[in-house]
Design an enzyme around this catalytic site. Structure first.
Site, PDB file in Angstrom:
ATOM      1  CG  ASP A  20      -1.946   1.051   1.230  1.00 28.99           C
ATOM      2  OD1 ASP A  20      -2.336   1.500   0.140  1.00 28.99           O
ATOM      3  OD2 ASP A  20      -2.377   1.465   2.325  1.00 28.99           O
ATOM      4  CG  ASP A  55      -2.367   7.376   0.635  1.00 35.44           C
ATOM      5  OD1 ASP A  55      -1.488   8.212   0.407  1.00 35.44           O
ATOM      6  OD2 ASP A  55      -3.352   7.215  -0.090  1.00 35.44           O
ATOM      7  CG  ASP A 110      -2.253   2.220   6.419  1.00 36.36           C
ATOM      8  OD1 ASP A 110      -2.599   1.757   5.317  1.00 36.36           O
ATOM      9  OD2 ASP A 110      -2.653   3.311   6.854  1.00 36.36           O
TER      10      ASP A 110
END
Length: 259
Positions: A13, A15, A209
Site C-alpha cells: 500500500d 498512504d 496499514d
C-alpha cells in the site's frame, strides 16, 4: 522474519505505508533499496484513485525515490477495467480527480451528466453539494453507483481525512442504493496485482496499514500479511477485528532488518 524476507514479491500500500501526504515515512528508502538489491518484485497497490501511475511516480521522485511507472496500480485503474468489462464504450458521471477521470477515458468511457450508465466516486478535493445533488438525481434516474474503493478515511500529513466511502455515503443515503466498491479488499484488485507479478500467492506478501482493506485482502488471497503501524491502525485497534495479520511491524523499514 526470515520467512518474510524470503518472499519473491511484495504488494505494498502507499498512504500510511510509504508516505503521509507529502511526508516520506522513516525506513522507506532502506526498504526500497533492499527490494532492488535483492531483486524482489514489487507493486505499489493503492486504493487512492486521485493520481495516475505517472503522477505517483513523480510524487515519489519528489520525495527522493526513483521507481518505474510499471510498479504502480491504483483503484482507479481497477475500477475502469471492471466497468469496461461490464459496459464497453459506456458513459459515466465521475466525482473524482485526474487519476480516476483519466482511467475512465483510457478505458473508452465518455463523461455524461444527463443519462450515464454509471455514477463513479473516488477521492477528490473538489467535492461539493452540487456534484452530490447531480449524482443523486442520476442514480435515481437509473445510473449504477460505483465506488473506487471502500475506504472510510485515509491518512494525511496532519491527521485523518475522509475517503471514498465517506464521500459516497450521502448519495447512498439519499437514494437508498448501495454502491459497489472495486478497490481492496475486493479480490479484483488482488488478482490484477498477482497477474502482473505472475507468481503464486505463497511467494507474495502484502504490506499495508489497514486491517479492513490490506490485511483482509491478503488473508482472502492466501498471502502472508504485514500490518505496519505507520498509518491508520494502532496496535490496540487490531483486537477490534476477528482476524489477525501474520506480522505487525512499526514500518516497512523493519522488513530488511540488518540484512
Amino acid at each position: 522474519m526470515d520467512r518474510l524476507r524470503k518472499k519473491k514479491a511484495f504488494i505494498c500500500d502507499m498512504d500510511g505505508v510509504i508516505y503521509h501526504g507529502n511526508l516520506l515515512l522513516p525506513g522507506v528508502k532502506e526498504f526500497l533499496a533492499w527490494l532492488e538489491g535483492n531483486r524482489k518484485q514489487y507493486i505499489f497497490l493503492t486504493n487512492s484513485s486521485e493520481r495516475t501511475p505517472r503522477e505517483l511516480q513523480q510524487k515519489l521522485k519528489r520525495l527522493g525515490l526513483e521507481v518505474g511507472v510499471e510498479h504502480f496500480y491504483t483503484s482507479a485503474l481497477a475500477t475502469a477495467s471492471f466497468l469496461k468489462s461490464q459496459c464497453p464504450g459506456g458513459s459515466a458521471y465521475v466525482i473524482g480527480d485526474a487519476g480516476l477521470v483519466g482511467a475512465m477515458y483510457d478505458a473508452g468511457f465518455s463523461m455524461n451528466d444527463v443519462n450515464p450508465d454509471y455514477v463513479v466516486v473516488g477521492e477528490t478535493h473538489t467535492y461539493n453539494y452540487e456534484k452530490v445533488e447531480t449524482a443523486i438525481r442520476l442514480v435515481l434516474g437509473g445510473a449504477k453507483l460505483i465506488g473506487a474503493n471502500p475506504d472510510l478515511t485515509g491518512p494525511m500529513e496532519h491527521g485523518i481525512g475522509p475517503a471514498t466511502r465517506a464521500l459516497i455515503a450521502p448519495i447512498e443515503l439519499a437514494t437508498g442504493r448501495s454502491a459497489y466498491f472495486v478497490g481492496k479488499p475486493n479480490p479484483l484488485m488482488m488478482r490484477h496485482a498477482q497477474k502482473r507479478l505472475d507468481l503464486h500467492s505463497a511467494d507474495i506478501a502484502i504490506v499495508g496499514d489497514r486491517m479492513d482493506t490490506d490485511v483482509i485482502a491478503g488473508i482472502e488471497s492466501q498471502m502472508d500479511t504485514v500490518l505496519v503501524l505507520s498509518g491508520v491502525t494502532s496496535r490496540e485497534h487490531i483486537h477490534n477485528f476477528p482476524y489477525r495479520p501474520m506480522y505487525v511491524l512499526n514500518g516497512v523499514g523493519d522488513i530488511p532488518g540488518e540484512v
